[in-house]
Design a protein around this motif. Structure first.
Motif, short mmCIF file in Angstrom:
data_model
loop_
_atom_site.label_atom_id
_atom_site.label_comp_id
_atom_site.label_asym_id
_atom_site.label_seq_id
_atom_site.Cartn_x
_atom_site.Cartn_y
_atom_site.Cartn_z
N SER A 149 0.85 -1.20 0.00
CA SER A 149 0.00 0.00 0.00
C SER A 149 0.88 1.25 0.00
O SER A 149 0.56 2.26 -0.65
N GLU A 150 2.00 1.14 0.69
CA GLU A 150 2.96 2.28 0.72
C GLU A 150 3.46 2.56 -0.69
O GLU A 150 3.43 3.71 -1.16
N THR A 151 3.88 1.47 -1.35
CA THR A 151 4.39 1.61 -2.73
C THR A 151 3.32 2.18 -3.65
O THR A 151 3.59 3.07 -4.47
N LEU A 152 2.10 1.65 -3.46
CA LEU A 152 0.99 2.11 -4.30
C LEU A 152 0.78 3.61 -4.11
O LEU A 152 0.64 4.38 -5.07
N ARG A 153 0.79 4.03 -2.86
CA ARG A 153 0.58 5.43 -2.54
C ARG A 153 1.68 6.29 -3.20
O ARG A 153 1.40 7.30 -3.84
N GLU A 154 2.91 5.82 -3.04
CA GLU A 154 4.05 6.55 -3.61
C GLU A 154 3.91 6.68 -5.11
O GLU A 154 4.09 7.77 -5.68
N SER A 155 3.58 5.55 -5.74
CA SER A 155 3.50 5.58 -7.20
C SER A 155 2.35 6.47 -7.67
O SER A 155 2.46 7.16 -8.68
N LYS A 156 1.27 6.47 -6.88
CA LYS A 156 0.15 7.35 -7.22
C LYS A 156 0.61 8.80 -7.17
O LYS A 156 0.32 9.61 -8.06
N GLU A 157 1.31 9.11 -6.11
CA GLU A 157 1.83 10.47 -5.96
C GLU A 157 2.71 10.85 -7.12
O GLU A 157 2.58 11.93 -7.70
N GLN A 158 3.59 9.89 -7.45
CA GLN A 158 4.52 10.12 -8.55
C GLN A 158 3.77 10.36 -9.85
O GLN A 158 4.07 11.29 -10.60
N ALA A 159 2.77 9.52 -10.07
CA ALA A 159 1.98 9.64 -11.29
C ALA A 159 1.32 11.01 -11.35
O ALA A 159 1.32 11.68 -12.40
N ALA A 160 0.76 11.43 -10.21
CA ALA A 160 0.10 12.73 -10.17
C ALA A 160 1.09 13.84 -10.51
O ALA A 160 0.80 14.77 -11.28
N GLU A 161 2.28 13.68 -9.94
CA GLU A 161 3.32 14.68 -10.16
C GLU A 161 3.68 14.75 -11.64
O GLU A 161 3.76 15.84 -12.23
N ILE A 162 3.89 13.53 -12.20
CA ILE A 162 4.26 13.47 -13.61
C ILE A 162 3.18 14.09 -14.48
O ILE A 162 3.44 14.88 -15.39
N LEU A 163 1.93 13.76 -14.11
CA LEU A 163 0.80 14.28 -14.88
C LEU A 163 0.79 15.81 -14.83
O LEU A 163 0.61 16.50 -15.85
N GLU A 164 1.01 16.30 -13.64
CA GLU A 164 1.01 17.76 -13.45
C GLU A 164 2.09 18.41 -14.30
O GLU A 164 1.86 19.40 -15.00
N GLN A 165 3.27 17.77 -14.22
CA GLN A 165 4.40 18.28 -15.00
C GLN A 165 4.06 18.31 -16.48
O GLN A 165 4.34 19.28 -17.19
N ALA A 166 3.44 17.19 -16.90
CA ALA A 166 3.09 17.08 -18.32
C ALA A 166 2.12 18.18 -18.72
O ALA A 166 2.28 18.82 -19.77
N HIS A 167 1.15 18.38 -17.81
CA HIS A 167 0.17 19.45 -18.08
C HIS A 167 0.88 20.78 -18.25
O HIS A 167 0.66 21.53 -19.21
#
Lengths: 287, 156
Positions: free
Chosen positions: B62-80
């Motif tokens: 769950s920790e990893t999942l949370r981290e990766s979600k955060e990362q994904a959100a970050e990447i998405l934001e950056q992409a935006h």
């Protein structure tokens, strides 16, 4: 049934007479042909039926348990192993609850007593005429008079069998007492209880009284052990014989008495075992 | 019911069976029971350890999942961010290009106009001379009047 037209008395007497082999003053080494001959043989005679059945049943017990013990797995136990383990654990728990000393002997002794006595008692449930009639047929084949072939199937209805076991237990009681408390301790137990006094003179007066009381207590142990088992099974067997004489009505009665007797059989085996453990733990423990 | 040798026989048989039981029956059965007890205890131990491990692993997952979600959100934001930036850049470039093209077109138009004017002038001057020739129906010294016509043309 014995003879051609046996009376009730002779039928019962026939059923209660052991197959005795011994030295008769007139006939020499032979099988007793009647109760009188058997009693004339005195002490130096063997009850072949009692010994035969008890040894056969003892062998059934040890060989059955040995077979399981050889194949005992630590995995999932099979049916027979389950049963043996159940018995062993039951006996082990009974011993642990009561006997607090350390002994390698008590638990196997108790297991042997329980199973062996149970098996011997169990012969009581075989209808009273089956095996004696078979024995008469076999005896007739060997040229014996069927009327004089006696055959008592239940070893525990023979006081020799129960007293033999009880005296063995008695020997163990004395052995354990002396081993744990020394010979002086054993004598002290016989003479310094239950009355004791700090006054030497009074104590000296108490000693014979104590000795009398304690000796009776001690002797009562094997006697009661033997006679309790013998009495219960003898009475049960006698009632089976009486039931067997009343014709067709014996079937429901026999069933009822046999059902009740299952309880007696198990209970008496258990009591013999339990009392043995209690006596031995009393022998080991300090008062 | 006589007491006789059977008593001793029974005692001997009893002793033998007890000895046999003590020697050959009791120890292996007890050993098996103890071993099984140990095995079951070990098994339960292992089971509890495994469940603890499982809990730990679930936590980690769950920790990893949370981290990766955060990362994904970050990447998405950056992409935006990046995409909007790119759009802005492109818009700016397009605007500049447009302006540049407009300027170029304007200057070309101007050049074209000038050239047309020049040509028109020369043609008008020639036309004027021809016209004048026609009008006068006499030959006029072209050279002498060329200056005059050029001057005229310049004033146009």
């Amino acid at each position: 049934m014995a003879g051609n037209t046996p009376t009730a008395t002779s039928y019962i007497q026939h059923h209660l007479q052991n197959l005795t082999f011994g030295h008769h003053p007139e006939h020499g080494w032979s099988i007793a042909q009647s109760a009188e001959e058997a009693s004339e043989m005195g002490f130096w005679a063997l009850h072949l039926d009692t010994l035969g059945w008890s040894i056969a049943l003892g062998l059934v017990f040890v060989l059955l348990f040995r077979k399981v013990a050889l194949k005992a797995t630590t995995g999932v136990p099979s049916g027979l192993q389950n049963f043996v383990e159940l018995m062993v654990e039951f006996v082990d728990n009974s011993v642990k609850d009561t006997f607090h000393g350390k002994s390698q002997l008590i638990a196997p002794l108790s297991l042997t007593i329980f199973c062996w006595v149970f098996l011997m008692n169990l012969m009581d449930l075989v209808p009273v005429d089956f095996l004696p009639m078979l024995a008469q047929k076999v005896g007739a084949m060997f040229g014996a008079d069927p009327a004089h072939v006696y055959f008592k199937v239940v070893p525990t209805t023979d006081v020799n069998a129960t007293l033999g076991m009880a005296l063995s237990v008695f020997a163990l009681i004395i052995f354990y007492t002396i081993r744990e408390k020394g010979f002086s301790g054993f004598i002290g137990e016989l003479t310094l209880h239950p009355f004791s006094s700090p006054n030497k003179l009074v104590q000296a007066l108490f000693i014979p009284v104590n000795f009398l009381l304690e000796t009776v207590t001690l002797i009562a142990k094997p006697i009661s052990l033997a006679l309790r088992l013998f009495g219960n099974l003898y009475a049960g067997e006698l009632i089976f014989i009486l039931i067997a004489m009343i014709g067709l009505w014996q079937l429901p009665l026999h069933f009822a008495w046999a059902t009740f007797h299952i309880l007696v059989i198990t209970l008496q085996a258990f009591i013999f075992m339990m009392l043995t453990i209690v006596y031995l733990s009393m022998a080991v423990e300090k008062h | 019911m006589n007491l006789n040798l059977t008593l001793i026989g029974q005692a001997i048989a009893f002793a033998f069976f007890v000895w046999f039981c003590m020697r050959f029956v009791w120890p292996p059965v007890m050993q098996a029971l103890r071993d099984r007890q140990k095995k079951i205890a070990d098994g339960l131990d292992a089971a509890s350890r495994a469940s603890r491990d499982l809990e730990l692993a679930e936590q980690q997952a769950s920790e990893t999942l949370r981290e990766s979600k955060e990362q994904a959100a970050e990447i998405l934001e950056q992409a935006h961010k990046r995409s909007s930036q790119m759009i802005d850049e492109a818009r700016e470039q397009a605007r500049q290009e447009g302006e540049r093209m407009i300027t170029q077109a304007k200057s070309e138009i101007e050049q074209e106009v000038n050239r047309a004017k020049d040509e028109l002038r020369s043609q008008v001057s020639r036309l004027a001379v021809v016209a004048a020739e026609r009008i006068l129906e006499s030959s006029i010294d072209e050279k002498r009047h060329a200056e005059l016509v050029d001057k005229l043309a310049e004033e146009l």
